[in-house]
Scaffold this motif. Structure first.
Motif, mmCIF file in Angstrom:
data_model
loop_
_atom_site.group_PDB
_atom_site.id
_atom_site.type_symbol
_atom_site.label_atom_id
_atom_site.label_comp_id
_atom_site.label_asym_id
_atom_site.label_seq_id
_atom_site.Cartn_x
_atom_site.Cartn_y
_atom_site.Cartn_z
ATOM 1 N N ASP B 364 -14.946 -34.219 -13.836
ATOM 2 C CA ASP B 364 -15.712 -34.456 -12.634
ATOM 3 C C ASP B 364 -16.731 -33.345 -12.515
ATOM 4 O O ASP B 364 -16.716 -32.379 -13.261
ATOM 5 N N PHE B 365 -17.567 -33.487 -11.538
ATOM 6 C CA PHE B 365 -18.530 -32.413 -11.333
ATOM 7 C C PHE B 365 -17.829 -31.128 -10.934
ATOM 8 O O PHE B 365 -18.321 -30.049 -11.133
ATOM 9 N N TYR B 431 -24.858 -22.034 -2.426
ATOM 10 C CA TYR B 431 -24.865 -23.111 -1.462
ATOM 11 C C TYR B 431 -26.247 -23.304 -0.868
ATOM 12 O O TYR B 431 -26.904 -22.350 -0.481
ATOM 13 N N PHE B 432 -26.657 -24.517 -0.837
ATOM 14 C CA PHE B 432 -27.959 -24.827 -0.247
ATOM 15 C C PHE B 432 -27.801 -25.979 0.725
ATOM 16 O O PHE B 432 -26.862 -26.766 0.623
ATOM 17 N N VAL B 455 -27.688 -32.721 -1.285
ATOM 18 C CA VAL B 455 -26.769 -31.849 -2.002
ATOM 19 C C VAL B 455 -25.550 -32.665 -2.390
ATOM 20 O O VAL B 455 -24.893 -33.258 -1.539
ATOM 21 N N GLU B 456 -25.305 -32.739 -3.677
ATOM 22 C CA GLU B 456 -24.087 -33.393 -4.139
ATOM 23 C C GLU B 456 -23.261 -32.351 -4.869
ATOM 24 O O GLU B 456 -23.456 -32.096 -6.041
ATOM 25 N N GLN B 457 -22.399 -31.747 -4.161
ATOM 26 C CA GLN B 457 -21.610 -30.653 -4.735
ATOM 27 C C GLN B 457 -22.522 -29.628 -5.396
ATOM 28 O O GLN B 457 -23.397 -29.097 -4.734
ATOM 29 N N HIS B 458 -22.353 -29.422 -6.715
ATOM 30 C CA HIS B 458 -23.188 -28.375 -7.308
ATOM 31 C C HIS B 458 -24.563 -28.880 -7.665
ATOM 32 O O HIS B 458 -25.353 -28.157 -8.210
ATOM 33 N N ARG B 472 -32.977 -33.454 -10.408
ATOM 34 C CA ARG B 472 -31.587 -33.048 -10.183
ATOM 35 C C ARG B 472 -31.353 -31.726 -10.882
ATOM 36 O O ARG B 472 -31.607 -31.589 -12.065
ATOM 37 N N VAL B 473 -30.929 -30.778 -10.150
ATOM 38 C CA VAL B 473 -30.680 -29.472 -10.747
ATOM 39 C C VAL B 473 -29.343 -28.951 -10.250
ATOM 40 O O VAL B 473 -28.837 -29.380 -9.218
#
Lengths: 116, 984
Positions: B364-365, B431-432, B455-458, B472-473
């Motif tokens: 998973d991420f 965190y952003f 924001v999707e997790q990391h 996507r970064v």
């Protein structure tokens, strides 16, 4: 040359190992026969198991120091007070705790490699 | 002290009877200033105190003194036990005991580097060791490839054999530098001497001196292994998997072998053929694409697949030949030498591919935390906002307080957590929040900036500033930054937005550059076509200036503003950036695709702005303007009807020749805004649309907010100085409306709509043939008062309301008459004041008689007041509760808070920043919004979200980025729609 040089490696390949404390580079056989000139307290020549423990084949770059006290590079690498010889620029593993303890008992400085 | 120091050097060698040491001592003396500085700095605690005390005892002391001197330099820092000893400063006795003990140990003196600190050498210490001019130099010497180590070792042997006449100090062979070694020596001659006769050294090759500044870099090698731990991402170095991403599964330290898992590149058919002993046609260059192993497919091809249990791990693997597979991955045992571990940053796609392997989402991420193994040191910095992603504290947010080697002290704003917590950096992620403006610092998008939209997790989805694309970064690859960059804007000789010729002879504009490829919008007007090319595929940059003709045979040159009237890009407009082979590339800043670029045929375009082809032309046109015709703007509708219309109409090439773009003469002109919220702003007209103009203000783009009449007044009034200003315009290419900050998310509410402007009389007003055009001589006489009122606003014309409640008709009239275009507080006529609260009636009365224009007041003003439109738009911005500046004529501007708004647009304002002062009544035009600043609370006064409360979290040109209080949605709204709220 400031002092008697350490043994010079007899080969240049995979047989080479570096002392984890002083970063001296020699072949396994040389460590087995004569130990490490800078770190005799490891007594590698007496206890061959130690060789694997305190030396590593995993090191980066070689520097042959002809004149440690007058070499800037040796000073920079903090090997300026060791015997002339072939050293490595960096090892990647630290000494085991047990071996670090020996250093402490012997009151010699040990600086673990920095993670970069 | 210096003397002690050199003594200590002797001590450090077990072989100190070497005669050469004499020399050395001297040399050390020389170096003293530097080293002692360094050492003094850290020889605390209290070396002086200790030395002072130990003088008292006797006997042993003489000796001890000498040693201590040396100690002062280096040794006494090396006691491992005396932490307590030092701090308590027990005194000389104990200290001496300690010394005695130390030196009774024969080996204690053995090694003492003197340069080491108790723990690690600090950064500062290392700095002190940086080379100086007096140090030996490093010389780069060429040697045979692969013989670097050998050469270094041989030179050592040679030095040992030769003894002291061998003057080089050291030889360095770096693993990552082939073909060269470094030799440290005082002189090049020494180097030459040393390498003379050496095999594998190319003595004839030039010996290069390493600049002092770079010497330290030569020696700073990274520890080779980033600890080959499980889950580390690595890249294969050899074979068909070369360059492929792999993940370490197991490490065999003894044999220096690792097991990695990777996506197999196996040609099943070939494998089947091989197994069945069929003839194999060897296609050498063919590397099968990576594909997950499908065991069933393999079986269908009659490939033997055995399922076996691994003895060591107990896991089951599918064995094909001697290859092991699991979940489609190939598990491969390789030597540590055949993988590279440094700076492995898996790309997004690669990770996605790895993830796809098991649909149950095993990778998973969350598992991307394995990525962190490859983080650089110093990844976190004080003040970073972080989130814990693992362990008990998962999802806790905080700020970095301090970074230790591996642990990061974070401070959380959670209640009850007052002390900073130490968290392993691998459990942390930056965190952003949506709305943050960030800069990408590594990965393929390195260098771009943009705003976090999701924001999707990391993983962050960032809307880039230049390309307006979503990228996507990883949060890890991003830092907060207010900087706006175009990302990579230059690659070799090509820059973003260059027109280039590609190797297949097609051409296009570079719309995106990244580290790997260049995107080119090709010159195909039929449809937008983007080619992704490598640097080498570009032949050259086309740097030609050409003129083409638009649909109406107007000449178009670069920077002219054109509108596309047909074809797929119909409706787009913007300045022409490139012209090539009859194809135009325009930049429409409202176009979100292709970095705003649109490719069109020149014949599908209509020139709509003044031509920029020469600075003089603008000046010229205005001077002609003076004696030909006043700038009556022909209605754009007319203009579209037929182009012959105005050819016949107003004689002279001046109008007809330019395609009847009369009002476009204004384009490029410097004007000043007379009314409304932008009153007082100066700027260049970039676009004229019906009755509105778009100005480019020095600082921000003001769009479509201005009634043409306002600017016109000034324009007319300032004609004498106009040429000057006009001629300046083309020199400011940077002010072309290529505003990079424009975001595609512009809320429709932010776009002003001027539909209410079409009054029945318009055609007449705009029609150049109407008898209402002012007498030429009056223009020439410099009587703008008369022409102004006559020309554009015939008395009976019921003025439409633009934007504001202030009645433009009367404003127009009075200001024209008064000729005081800079008026902030022009006295106004009572008639045009829609509010019964207007307090200025007397002043206007006294003003009128002094009117120089001879036509005191047009009846239009009266009409104006009763205009049914009034208040329609007015409501857009006056709302109770917002902070405003009240600026009454003849008074200073005061801040206040609107308490109530009346239907006619006037309002009750409580003066003072918080509305604590007296209450006054102000009409709308006396009230101006206070522009909010970042992080201030705002109320939205127009558009869909009118009335909502929000926080301004960012600024983007003339737009504000707000987060709505109730929905937490992030919106981009024109700043004009944002009213600052008083501080609570």
């Amino acid at each position: 040359m400031g002092s008697a040089p350490a043994q010079i490696p007899t080969s240049f390949g995979h047989e080479l190992r570096a002392c984890l404390r002083c970063r001296l580079v020699k072949t396994y056989d040389q460590f087995r026969d004569a130990g490490c000139e800078n770190c005799p307290f490891f007594k590698m020549e007496e206890d061959h198991e130690r060789i694997v423990e305190v030396t590593t084949p995993n090191f980066n770059g070689i520097i042959s120091v002809m004149d440690p006290s007058r070499s800037w590079a040796a000073r920079w690498l903090r090997i300026g007070k060791f015997a002339p010889g072939c050293y490595t620029l960096a090892v990647s593993e630290p000494l085991t705790e047990e071996m670090q303890h020996i250093c402490q008992e012997e009151r010699v400085q040990y600086v673990p490699p920095k993670r970069m | 002290m210096s003397h002690h120091h050199s003594e200590s050097d002797d001590d450090d060698y077990s072989y100190d009877d070497d005669p050469e040491l004499e020399d050395e001592e001297e040399e050390e003396e020389e170096e003293e200033p530097r080293s002692s500085r360094k050492k003094r700095g850290r020889s605390n605690p209290d070396p002086v105190g200790l030395r002072g005390k130990k003088r008292k005892p006797s006997g042993f002391i003489e000796h001890g003194e000498a040693d201590l001197g040396a100690e002062d330099v280096g040794r006494h820092r090396h006691f491992h036990e005396p932490a307590s000893f030092r701090s308590s400063r027990v005194g000389a006795e104990e200290y001496l005991d300690f010394m005695q003990e130390k030196y009774s140990n024969p080996r204690a003196e053995y090694e003492d580097d003197g340069d080491y600190e108790d723990g690690e050498p600090t950064h500062v210490d290392q700095q002190a060791l940086l080379p100086s001019v007096r140090d030996p130099k490093l010389w780069m010497v060429k040697c045979a490839i692969g013989r670097e180590r050998e050469v270094a070792v041989c030179l050592m042997q040679k030095a040992v054999d030769r003894g002291s006449d061998f003057k080089i100090r050291s030889v360095i062979a770096l693993d990552h530098l082939q073909n060269f070694i470094y030799i440290e020596a005082d002189m090049e001659a020494h180097v030459k001497e040393a390498i003379k006769g050496m095999r594998n050294i190319f003595a004839n090759h030039k010996i290069l001196l390493v600049p002092i500044k770079e010497m330290a870099d030569v020696l700073s090698v990274k520890s080779k292994t980033v600890e080959l731990a499980r889950d580390t991402w690595v890249r294969m170095k050899l074979g068909i998997y070369k360059g492929d991403l792999a993940q370490v599964v197991d490490v065999d330290d003894v044999r220096r072998r690792v097991t990695v898992k990777l996506i197999p590149r196996i040609d099943l058919q070939l494998l089947a053929d091989k197994q069945e002993g069929r003839e194999i046609v060897k296609k050498k260059a063919f590397v099968p694409p990576p594909r997950f192993m499908n065991v069933d497919e393999a079986r269908e091809l009659h490939i033997r697949v055995e399922r076996r249990r691994d003895r060591m791990t107990g896991d089951y693997f599918e064995n094909i030949g001697n290859m092991l597979f699991k979940d489609g991955f190939l598990y491969k045992k390789v030597s540590t030498k055949s993988i590279s571990t440094l700076n492995v940053t898996p790309t997004f796609d690669e990770l996605e591919r790895f993830k796809k392997a098991n649909e149950n989402g095993e990778i998973d991420f969350v598992d991307m935390s394995t990525l962190f193994a490859n983080r650089k040191k110093g990844h976190f910095m004080k003040g970073d906002e972080v989130i814990v992603i693992k362990g008990d504290l998962k999802n806790m947010k905080g700020w970095v307080e301090k970074v230790d080697e591996e642990n990061v002290l974070i401070r959380s704003d959670m209640k009850g957590l007052n002390n900073p917590l130490a968290v392993n950096e691998r459990e942390l992620c930056k965190y952003f929040e949506p709305g943050n403006h960030v800069k990408v610092v590594s990965g393929t998008h390195k260098g771009s900036t943009g705003m976090v939209v999701k924001v999707e997790q990391h993983v962050l989805i960032v809307l880039t500033d230049t390309t307006k694309q979503h990228i996507r970064v990883f949060a890890d690859h991003v830092v907060k930054s207010a900087e706006v960059t175009n990302g990579v804007t230059k690659m070799g000789e090509y820059e973003l937005h260059d027109l280039v010729l590609l190797s297949n002879l097609s051409f296009g504009v570079i719309i995106k550059l990244d580290s790997e490829a260049i995107q080119v919008l090709k010159g195909v007007p039929e449809r937008p076509e983007v080619a992704i090319v490598k640097h080498g595929e570009i032949k050259y940059k086309i740097d030609k200036r050409m003129n083409v003709k638009d649909r109406y045979k107007n000449f178009i040159t670069v920077k002219d503003v054109v509108r596309v009237t047909e074809g797929p890009s119909k409706g787009k407009q913007g300045p022409v950036m490139h012209i090539y082979k009859g194809v135009l590339f325009l930049h429409d800043r409202h176009n979100v695709e292709h970095a705003g670029y649109v490719c069109v045929k020149c014949s599908s375009c209509v020139l709509s702005g003044g031509s920029y082809s020469g600075a003089d032309r603008i000046v010229d046109s205005f001077s002609r303007l003076g004696n030909s015709k006043p700038p009556v703007p022909p209605s754009p509708r007319r203009f579209q009807r037929a182009d012959s219309g105005y050819n016949t109409g107003a004689g002279g090439r001046h109008w007809s020749g330019r395609g009847g773009r009369g009002q476009d003469l204004l384009v490029g002109a410097y004007v000043k805004v007379r009314m409304g919220p932008f009153k007082g702003y100066r700027g260049r007209v970039v676009e004229v649309k019906e009755k509105t103009v778009r100005l480019e203000h020095e600082a921000k783009i003001v769009t479509g907010k201005l009634d043409l009449r306002y600017t016109h007044t000034w324009f007319a009034a300032s004609t004498p100085s106009f040429s000057n200003m006009g001629s300046q315009t083309p020199i400011h290419p940077s002010r072309t409306p290529l505003h990079p900050c424009m975001t595609p998310m512009r809320d429709s509410g932010a776009t002003p709509i001027h539909s209410g402007m079409r009054t029945p009389m318009r055609d007449r007003a705009w029609n150049p043939y109407t008898p209402m055009s002012p007498p030429r001589d009056s223009w020439e006489d410099g009587n703008p008062g008369s022409w102004g009122t006559n020309l554009l606003y015939p008395p009976e014309s019921p003025y439409s309301r633009a934007y504001e409640a202030a009645t433009p008709g009367s404003e127009w009239a009075s200001s024209t008459l008064g000729r005081s275009y800079s008026d902030a507080g022009t006295p106004r006529d009572a008639n045009n004041v829609p509010s019964p609260y207007q307090p200025m009636t007397p002043s206007s009365a006294s003003y009128l008689p002094s009117t120089p224009g001879g036509q005191p007041m047009t009846p239009g003003t009266d009409l104006d007041v009763k205009s049914p439109d009034i208040g329609g738009d007015a409501e857009t911005w006056l709302m109770p509760g917002i902070l405003v500046n009240v600026h009454k004529a003849g008074e200073d501007s005061n801040a206040g808070v609107i308490r109530d708004v009346f239907p006619d647009g006037s309002c009750v304002v409580a003066l003072g920043d918080r509305g604590e002062g007296e209450t006054v009544i102000a009409i709308q035009r006396e009230v101006r919004l206070v522009c909010p600043r970042k992080n201030e609370r705002v109320k939205i006064v127009g558009g869909k979200h009118r009335g909502s409360l929000a926080k301004l979290i960012g600024l983007d040109g003339s737009d504000g980025i707000v987060r709505l209080d109730d929905t937490l949605d992030v919106k981009i709204l024109n700043l004009d729609l944002l009213a600052k709220l008083p501080h609570a």
